[in-house]
Scaffold this motif. Structure first.
Motif, PDB file in Angstrom:
ATOM      1  N   GLN A   1     -16.205 -80.021   1.238  1.00 18.44           N
ATOM      2  CA  GLN A   1     -16.236 -79.571  -0.146  1.00 18.44           C
ATOM      3  C   GLN A   1     -14.948 -78.835  -0.508  1.00 18.44           C
ATOM      4  OE1 GLN A   1     -19.771 -77.584  -1.464  1.00 18.44           O
ATOM      5  NE2 GLN A   1     -21.150 -78.977  -0.382  1.00 18.44           N
ATOM      6  N   VAL A   2     -14.509 -79.014  -1.746  1.00 14.70           N
ATOM      7  CA  VAL A   2     -13.311 -78.350  -2.262  1.00 14.70           C
ATOM      8  C   VAL A   2     -13.652 -77.774  -3.624  1.00 14.70           C
ATOM      9  CG1 VAL A   2     -10.902 -78.636  -2.970  1.00 14.70           C
ATOM     10  CG2 VAL A   2     -11.780 -79.913  -1.007  1.00 14.70           C
ATOM     11  N   TRP A   3     -13.253 -76.516  -3.878  1.00 15.67           N
ATOM     12  CA  TRP A   3     -13.546 -75.889  -5.155  1.00 15.67           C
ATOM     13  C   TRP A   3     -12.539 -74.784  -5.433  1.00 15.67           C
ATOM     14  CZ3 TRP A   3     -16.244 -74.960  -0.671  1.00 15.67           C
ATOM     15  CH2 TRP A   3     -16.370 -73.628  -0.247  1.00 15.67           C
ATOM     16  N   VAL A   4     -12.608 -74.230  -6.643  1.00 13.34           N
ATOM     17  CA  VAL A   4     -11.769 -73.105  -7.056  1.00 13.34           C
ATOM     18  C   VAL A   4     -12.674 -71.913  -7.319  1.00 13.34           C
ATOM     19  CG1 VAL A   4     -10.142 -72.242  -8.785  1.00 13.34           C
ATOM     20  CG2 VAL A   4     -10.062 -74.646  -8.086  1.00 13.34           C
ATOM     21  N   GLN A   5     -12.286 -70.747  -6.787  1.00 11.87           N
ATOM     22  CA  GLN A   5     -13.081 -69.550  -6.997  1.00 11.87           C
ATOM     23  C   GLN A   5     -12.175 -68.360  -7.303  1.00 11.87           C
ATOM     24  OE1 GLN A   5     -15.104 -69.156  -3.172  1.00 11.87           O
ATOM     25  NE2 GLN A   5     -13.656 -67.613  -2.495  1.00 11.87           N
ATOM     26  N   SER A   6     -12.774 -67.305  -7.873  1.00 13.16           N
ATOM     27  CA  SER A   6     -12.029 -66.076  -8.110  1.00 13.16           C
ATOM     28  C   SER A   6     -11.806 -65.390  -6.775  1.00 13.16           C
ATOM     29  CB  SER A   6     -12.800 -65.158  -9.060  1.00 13.16           C
ATOM     30  OG  SER A   6     -12.026 -64.041  -9.426  1.00 13.16           O
ATOM     31  N   GLN A   7     -10.626 -64.819  -6.597  1.00 18.94           N
ATOM     32  CA  GLN A   7     -10.248 -64.326  -5.283  1.00 18.94           C
ATOM     33  C   GLN A   7     -10.805 -62.937  -4.979  1.00 18.94           C
ATOM     34  OE1 GLN A   7      -5.984 -64.034  -4.592  1.00 18.94           O
ATOM     35  NE2 GLN A   7      -6.250 -64.820  -2.540  1.00 18.94           N
ATOM     36  N   GLY A   8     -10.012 -61.899  -5.166  1.00 21.85           N
ATOM     37  CA  GLY A   8     -10.462 -60.575  -4.786  1.00 21.85           C
ATOM     38  C   GLY A   8     -10.777 -59.678  -5.960  1.00 21.85           C
ATOM     39  N   ALA A   9     -10.711 -60.223  -7.172  1.00 24.42           N
ATOM     40  CA  ALA A   9     -10.951 -59.408  -8.365  1.00 24.42           C
ATOM     41  C   ALA A   9     -11.455 -60.312  -9.476  1.00 24.42           C
ATOM     42  CB  ALA A   9      -9.659 -58.702  -8.782  1.00 24.42           C
ATOM     43  N   ASN A  10     -11.780 -59.695 -10.623  1.00 21.84           N
ATOM     44  CA  ASN A  10     -12.216 -60.480 -11.764  1.00 21.84           C
ATOM     45  C   ASN A  10     -11.072 -61.327 -12.312  1.00 21.84           C
ATOM     46  OD1 ASN A  10     -14.706 -59.285 -11.547  1.00 21.84           O
ATOM     47  ND2 ASN A  10     -14.369 -57.813 -13.200  1.00 21.84           N
ATOM     48  N   SER A  11     -11.406 -62.535 -12.764  1.00 16.91           N
ATOM     49  CA  SER A  11     -10.426 -63.432 -13.374  1.00 16.91           C
ATOM     50  C   SER A  11     -10.862 -63.748 -14.796  1.00 16.91           C
ATOM     51  CB  SER A  11     -10.294 -64.725 -12.569  1.00 16.91           C
ATOM     52  OG  SER A  11      -9.696 -64.480 -11.304  1.00 16.91           O
ATOM     53  N   TYR A  12      -9.958 -63.493 -15.748  1.00 14.95           N
ATOM     54  CA  TYR A  12     -10.241 -63.710 -17.163  1.00 14.95           C
ATOM     55  C   TYR A  12      -9.487 -64.960 -17.621  1.00 14.95           C
ATOM     56  CZ  TYR A  12     -11.856 -58.851 -16.937  1.00 14.95           C
ATOM     57  OH  TYR A  12     -12.513 -57.685 -16.609  1.00 14.95           O
ATOM     58  N   LEU A  13     -10.217 -66.052 -17.833  1.00  8.68           N
ATOM     59  CA  LEU A  13      -9.586 -67.337 -18.149  1.00  8.68           C
ATOM     60  C   LEU A  13      -9.722 -67.655 -19.634  1.00  8.68           C
ATOM     61  CD1 LEU A  13     -10.903 -69.348 -15.072  1.00  8.68           C
ATOM     62  CD2 LEU A  13      -8.708 -68.203 -15.334  1.00  8.68           C
ATOM     63  N   PHE A  14      -8.631 -68.156 -20.186  1.00  3.77           N
ATOM     64  CA  PHE A  14      -8.576 -68.496 -21.606  1.00  3.77           C
ATOM     65  C   PHE A  14      -8.974 -69.953 -21.815  1.00  3.77           C
ATOM     66  CE2 PHE A  14      -6.452 -70.321 -25.255  1.00  3.77           C
ATOM     67  CZ  PHE A  14      -6.598 -69.365 -26.250  1.00  3.77           C
ATOM     68  N   GLY A  15      -9.677 -70.196 -22.921  1.00  2.90           N
ATOM     69  CA  GLY A  15     -10.005 -71.571 -23.275  1.00  2.90           C
ATOM     70  C   GLY A  15     -10.482 -71.678 -24.703  1.00  2.90           C
ATOM     71  N   ARG A  16     -10.141 -72.786 -25.363  1.00  2.00           N
ATOM     72  CA  ARG A  16     -10.614 -73.089 -26.705  1.00  2.00           C
ATOM     73  C   ARG A  16     -10.923 -74.589 -26.753  1.00  2.00           C
ATOM     74  NH1 ARG A  16     -10.475 -68.395 -26.620  1.00  2.00           N
ATOM     75  NH2 ARG A  16      -9.585 -66.876 -28.101  1.00  2.00           N
ATOM     76  N   SER A  17     -11.697 -74.980 -27.740  1.00  2.00           N
ATOM     77  CA  SER A  17     -12.066 -76.396 -27.853  1.00  2.00           C
ATOM     78  C   SER A  17     -10.833 -77.278 -28.030  1.00  2.00           C
ATOM     79  CB  SER A  17     -13.028 -76.600 -29.028  1.00  2.00           C
ATOM     80  OG  SER A  17     -12.430 -76.172 -30.239  1.00  2.00           O
ATOM     81  N   ASN A  18      -9.781 -76.724 -28.661  1.00  5.70           N
ATOM     82  CA  ASN A  18      -8.554 -77.498 -28.872  1.00  5.70           C
ATOM     83  C   ASN A  18      -7.376 -76.952 -28.071  1.00  5.70           C
ATOM     84  OD1 ASN A  18      -8.341 -75.146 -30.333  1.00  5.70           O
ATOM     85  ND2 ASN A  18      -7.189 -76.066 -32.022  1.00  5.70           N
ATOM     86  N   GLU A  19      -7.663 -76.059 -27.089  1.00  3.83           N
ATOM     87  CA  GLU A  19      -6.613 -75.487 -26.248  1.00  3.83           C
ATOM     88  C   GLU A  19      -7.145 -75.373 -24.820  1.00  3.83           C
ATOM     89  OE1 GLU A  19      -3.924 -72.405 -28.223  1.00  3.83           O
ATOM     90  OE2 GLU A  19      -5.840 -72.082 -29.240  1.00  3.83           O
ATOM     91  N   VAL A  20      -6.912 -76.413 -24.054  1.00  2.73           N
ATOM     92  CA  VAL A  20      -7.438 -76.482 -22.683  1.00  2.73           C
ATOM     93  C   VAL A  20      -6.281 -76.273 -21.708  1.00  2.73           C
ATOM     94  CG1 VAL A  20      -8.706 -77.886 -21.019  1.00  2.73           C
ATOM     95  CG2 VAL A  20      -9.262 -78.041 -23.454  1.00  2.73           C
ATOM     96  N   PHE A  21      -6.099 -75.034 -21.265  1.00  3.83           N
ATOM     97  CA  PHE A  21      -4.990 -74.697 -20.370  1.00  3.83           C
ATOM     98  C   PHE A  21      -5.421 -74.660 -18.904  1.00  3.83           C
ATOM     99  CE2 PHE A  21      -3.901 -72.772 -24.465  1.00  3.83           C
ATOM    100  CZ  PHE A  21      -2.615 -73.254 -24.655  1.00  3.83           C
TER     101      PHE A  21
END
Length: 347
Positions: free
Chosen positions: A122-142
């Motif tokens: 299995q391969v995945w992405v997780q938050s490391q040692g602290a909180n992660s605040y990720l940005f996203g919008r319906s027309n802005e997928v970064f």
């Protein structure tokens, strides 16, 4: 040609020894803001592609359905005045990390790796040692997480997955079989019906013998390093070195087989210090990587696809005094590459 094509399909299936020909790729994106806490898995809600259905949108994990060599890419953008600390995981092992922070704006970062997986991994992405605040919008997928199978394997055998035809000026027909990580096998024959017979023998022989060329490497840096101008970056973590073309002592990739190669470079500077790197092909600069952030870390990346000849060398070096960040549990700096397609002579 029709009969020959039908025969070739049957031969390739036989060469796979009864195994299905796998097409495995996924690509996902995040279209809304999200906060993920320490150890929490990133679950992107936009599924652009999921060929093979190996990515589970409910868990955010990719479960390998077929052993082989895979490429993975992670890109992310912070919310304004926030940070993100992500890590790409293979089973329960850290592969590479992604960090971004800005005290007054959004900030982005990325990383990638090439991995040898077994069925069920299995391969995945997780938050490391602290909180992660990720940005996203319906027309802005970064923020995105993607991966694809470069070459499947059956035991230690690589499957030949592609067949191409071309004709020489003298009228002779040439058949070529290749896998992105295997040697090409080619025949020049004057009769198409004979070609189909010989191809059957060639493919079956290739399926029973270990391929000559399997070329891919992926490396990371797990400690701080300071580089002077012209000094080669030598990553100490070797995730993959199929073909043994990457020399961990020199930090250089020496091409064992002419062909077209893909290379990726990611790096993170030490706090409040500059990072100036360049990807070199022999003694020529290909692309540059620059990062600097006052009172913080700065991340950057670049990539290139190159036509290499046997014996050519590719490496990453410092353009000026450079301070690269790394820790045993925070691998932000990586250098990877793999063979897209081999070539023989001018073919």
């Amino acid at each position: 040609m029709n009969l020959c094509s039908i025969f070739l399909v049957l031969v390739v299936l036989a060469a796979a020894m009864g195994k299905p020909v796998y097409k495995i790729a996924f690509s996902t994106g995040l279209s809304h803001d999200v906060l993920i806490t320490r150890g929490q898995v990133l679950r992107n809600n936009n599924i652009f592609l999921n060929v093979g259905k190996a990515y589970d949108r409910h868990t955010g994990r990719f479960k390998c359905p077929q052993s082989g060599i895979y490429s993975f890419q992670v890109h992310a953008l912070t919310q304004k005045k926030k940070s993100l600390w992500l890590e790409l995981m293979h089973n329960n092992n850290l592969v590479v990390s992604v960090h971004a922070h800005s005290s007054d704006e959004n900030d982005g970062a990325s990383n990638s790796a090439i991995l040898q997986l077994k069925k069920g991994d299995q391969v995945w992405v997780q938050s490391q040692g602290a909180n992660s605040y990720l940005f996203g919008r319906s027309n802005e997928v970064f923020t995105s997480f993607s991966g694809y199978l470069i070459a499947p394997s059956f035991g230690d055998q690589q499957l030949i997955v592609s067949i191409s035809w071309y004709t020489h000026a003298n009228g002779f027909h040439t058949c070529m079989l290749y896998n992105p990580l295997c040697t090409k096998v080619y025949l020049t024959l004057s009769e198409m019906n004979l070609c189909s017979i010989f191809l059957g023998l060639v493919v079956l022989a290739a399926a029973m013998g270990k391929p000559v060329y399997q070329i891919a490497f992926s490396t990371g840096l797990s400690h701080h390093v300071s580089l002077t101008r012209g000094q080669v970056l030598r990553n100490n973590n070797i995730f993959l070195n199929v073909g043994k073309a990457y020399d961990r002592h020199t930090g250089k990739f020496k091409c064992p087989q002419s062909g077209i190669y893909s290379f990726q470079v990611h790096a993170l500077s030490q706090d409040n210090k500059p990072l100036r790197l360049e990807l070199m092909h022999n003694n020529n600069v290909v692309v540059n990587v620059y990062a600097y952030s006052s009172h913080d870390y700065g991340g950057a990346s670049n990539s290139a696809i190159l036509q290499l000849k046997k014996g050519d060398q590719v490496w990453v070096r410092s353009r000026a005094h450079t301070y690269v960040f790394g820790k045993s549990n925070q691998v932000y700096t990586s250098f990877s590459g793999y063979l897209l397609a081999p070539s023989f002579g001018d073919q």
